[in-house]
Design a protein around this motif. Structure first.
Motif, PDB file in Angstrom:
ATOM      1  N   LYS A   1       0.832  -1.216   0.000  1.00  0.00           N
ATOM      2  CA  LYS A   1       0.000   0.000   0.000  1.00  0.00           C
ATOM      3  C   LYS A   1       0.865   1.263   0.000  1.00  0.00           C
ATOM      4  N   TRP A   2       1.932   1.231  -0.798  1.00  0.00           N
ATOM      5  CA  TRP A   2       2.824   2.385  -0.887  1.00  0.00           C
ATOM      6  C   TRP A   2       2.216   3.476  -1.761  1.00  0.00           C
ATOM      7  N   GLN A   3       2.671   4.690  -1.523  1.00  0.00           N
ATOM      8  CA  GLN A   3       2.272   5.852  -2.315  1.00  0.00           C
ATOM      9  C   GLN A   3       3.539   6.534  -2.823  1.00  0.00           C
ATOM     10  N   PRO A   4       3.956   6.247  -4.055  1.00  0.00           N
ATOM     11  CA  PRO A   4       5.212   6.805  -4.572  1.00  0.00           C
ATOM     12  C   PRO A   4       5.162   8.323  -4.699  1.00  0.00           C
ATOM     13  N   GLU A   5       6.199   8.972  -4.176  1.00  0.00           N
ATOM     14  CA  GLU A   5       6.326  10.423  -4.299  1.00  0.00           C
ATOM     15  C   GLU A   5       7.402  10.826  -5.302  1.00  0.00           C
ATOM     16  N   ALA A   6       8.432   9.978  -5.437  1.00  0.00           N
ATOM     17  CA  ALA A   6       9.533  10.348  -6.314  1.00  0.00           C
ATOM     18  C   ALA A   6      10.278   9.107  -6.779  1.00  0.00           C
ATOM     19  N   ILE A   7      10.982   9.270  -7.891  1.00  0.00           N
ATOM     20  CA  ILE A   7      11.895   8.264  -8.416  1.00  0.00           C
ATOM     21  C   ILE A   7      13.264   8.920  -8.557  1.00  0.00           C
ATOM     22  N   LEU A   8      14.301   8.224  -8.111  1.00  0.00           N
ATOM     23  CA  LEU A   8      15.674   8.698  -8.261  1.00  0.00           C
ATOM     24  C   LEU A   8      16.378   7.817  -9.287  1.00  0.00           C
ATOM     25  N   LEU A   9      17.025   8.442 -10.264  1.00  0.00           N
ATOM     26  CA  LEU A   9      17.764   7.718 -11.295  1.00  0.00           C
ATOM     27  C   LEU A   9      19.245   8.062 -11.209  1.00  0.00           C
ATOM     28  N   THR A  10      20.098   7.038 -11.245  1.00  0.00           N
ATOM     29  CA  THR A  10      21.543   7.278 -11.151  1.00  0.00           C
ATOM     30  C   THR A  10      22.212   7.405 -12.514  1.00  0.00           C
ATOM     31  N   HIS A  11      21.663   6.721 -13.543  1.00  0.00           N
ATOM     32  CA  HIS A  11      22.254   6.810 -14.881  1.00  0.00           C
ATOM     33  C   HIS A  11      21.267   6.264 -15.902  1.00  0.00           C
ATOM     34  N   HIS A  12      21.678   6.291 -17.173  1.00  0.00           N
ATOM     35  CA  HIS A  12      20.722   6.111 -18.264  1.00  0.00           C
ATOM     36  C   HIS A  12      20.509   4.685 -18.727  1.00  0.00           C
ATOM     37  N   HIS A  13      21.244   3.696 -18.229  1.00  0.00           N
ATOM     38  CA  HIS A  13      21.115   2.334 -18.743  1.00  0.00           C
ATOM     39  C   HIS A  13      19.710   1.786 -18.517  1.00  0.00           C
ATOM     40  N   ASN A  14      19.251   0.994 -19.491  1.00  0.00           N
ATOM     41  CA  ASN A  14      17.848   0.585 -19.503  1.00  0.00           C
ATOM     42  C   ASN A  14      17.460  -0.254 -18.296  1.00  0.00           C
ATOM     43  N   ASP A  15      18.419  -1.029 -17.745  1.00  0.00           N
ATOM     44  CA  ASP A  15      18.071  -1.851 -16.577  1.00  0.00           C
ATOM     45  C   ASP A  15      17.918  -1.009 -15.316  1.00  0.00           C
ATOM     46  N   HIS A  16      18.049   0.317 -15.456  1.00  0.00           N
ATOM     47  CA  HIS A  16      17.821   1.240 -14.342  1.00  0.00           C
ATOM     48  C   HIS A  16      16.667   2.207 -14.613  1.00  0.00           C
ATOM     49  N   VAL A  17      16.282   2.351 -15.861  1.00  0.00           N
ATOM     50  CA  VAL A  17      15.252   3.344 -16.210  1.00  0.00           C
ATOM     51  C   VAL A  17      14.057   2.753 -16.965  1.00  0.00           C
ATOM     52  N   GLY A  18      14.139   1.467 -17.326  1.00  0.00           N
ATOM     53  CA  GLY A  18      13.130   0.884 -18.214  1.00  0.00           C
ATOM     54  C   GLY A  18      11.708   0.900 -17.683  1.00  0.00           C
ATOM     55  N   GLY A  19      11.543   0.972 -16.363  1.00  0.00           N
ATOM     56  CA  GLY A  19      10.206   0.961 -15.787  1.00  0.00           C
ATOM     57  C   GLY A  19       9.641   2.328 -15.469  1.00  0.00           C
ATOM     58  N   VAL A  20      10.407   3.376 -15.778  1.00  0.00           N
ATOM     59  CA  VAL A  20       9.989   4.722 -15.359  1.00  0.00           C
ATOM     60  C   VAL A  20       8.665   5.136 -15.983  1.00  0.00           C
ATOM     61  N   GLN A  21       8.520   4.957 -17.290  1.00  0.00           N
ATOM     62  CA  GLN A  21       7.314   5.459 -17.950  1.00  0.00           C
ATOM     63  C   GLN A  21       6.055   4.784 -17.426  1.00  0.00           C
ATOM     64  N   ALA A  22       6.127   3.472 -17.214  1.00  0.00           N
ATOM     65  CA  ALA A  22       4.947   2.766 -16.699  1.00  0.00           C
ATOM     66  C   ALA A  22       4.594   3.240 -15.296  1.00  0.00           C
ATOM     67  N   LEU A  23       5.599   3.529 -14.500  1.00  0.00           N
ATOM     68  CA  LEU A  23       5.335   4.043 -13.150  1.00  0.00           C
ATOM     69  C   LEU A  23       4.759   5.452 -13.211  1.00  0.00           C
ATOM     70  N   ARG A  24       5.250   6.263 -14.137  1.00  0.00           N
ATOM     71  CA  ARG A  24       4.679   7.610 -14.303  1.00  0.00           C
ATOM     72  C   ARG A  24       3.238   7.537 -14.804  1.00  0.00           C
TER      73      ARG A  24
END
Length: 251
Positions: free
Chosen positions: A43-66
């Protein structure tokens, strides 16, 4: 505040910091599905996402979460601005999430624009430092990565290092091959081997302990210098760091 790790892909960890009221921040969501499952479960409520770099295994889920949480703010370096970042941050910036101030500092090496986020005691270091090792040099140089390690090594002893991959066993196999007589290295290798045999996590780690077993943090160590000098007389710690990275690449 609770620290949670969500396994993803073969060996990634997506980190989540959550408050007791359910508000949370998410670090480097390479894929959305396991995060969305955890959000629903806790039952979490996301407030923010932190990204360290551009590789897909670190950013690939961002759009779906947004898409699922349109109000979430995504903080990341300039190299992630086309990967879903809504607010670009750089060294010297401070990000405030969940009432916590996260310092941003540049850690090039793995990628040129890689950054870390630090709010004591938590360090989210992406693919810069791994337990017992360091990230591959896909874009940067060994000197840059050495300087990035110096920044991490300057943090407090009890910093909780949240690495993004379960690479510890392989890193410690390498460390044992370089310093086979080192008691600290041998003991940690045994511990990690036992954990992984039971499919248990080795992360997060504490900086004080990491300084003892991570050869990339020990470039001024007399025993390591003696080993390196048998092959090459290297005068500077960044040269010894480069020697280690080259040996690990070929290991």
């Amino acid at each position: 505040m609770n620290l949670n790790s969500i396994p993803a892909f073969q060996d990634n960890y997506i980190w989540v910091l959550s408050e007791h009221d359910g508000r949370c921040l998410i670090v480097d969501p390479g894929e959305a599905a396991p995060v969305l499952r955890a959000i629903e479960e806790h039952k979490w409520q996301p407030e923010a996402i932190l990204l360290t770099h551009h590789h897909n295994d670190h950013v690939g889920g961002v759009q779906a979460l947004r898409d699922a949480f349109p109000d979430v703010v995504v903080y990341g370096p300039a190299e992630t601005q086309h990967k879903g970042t809504t607010q670009v941050v750089a060294e010297g910036d401070t990000v405030t999430v969940l009432g916590q101030d996260f310092s941003v500092f540049a850690t090039p090496g793995h990628t040129l624009g890689h950054i870390c986020f630090f709010s004591f005691p938590y360090l989210f270091c992406g693919d810069t430092l791994f337990s017992g090792g360091c990230g591959r040099l896909f874009e940067g140089t060994a000197t840059q990565m050495y300087q990035s390690f110096c920044k991490i090594n300057a943090l407090p002893d009890d910093t909780v290092i949240c690495c993004a991959h379960e690479y510890t066993l392989g890193n410690m196999k390498f460390a044992v091959s370089v310093l086979p007589e080192d008691a600290e290295v041998q003991e940690y290798y045994k511990k990690v081997s036992e954990l992984r045999a039971k499919n248990e996590k080795t992360l997060p780690v504490i900086l004080k302990n990491e300084r003892k077993i991570n050869l990339f943090l020990r470039t001024e160590d007399a025993d390591l210098i003696e080993v390196i000098n048998q092959e090459s007389l290297l005068q500077h710690p960044e040269e010894r760091f480069a020697w280690l990275r080259a040996k690990k690449d070929a290991f």
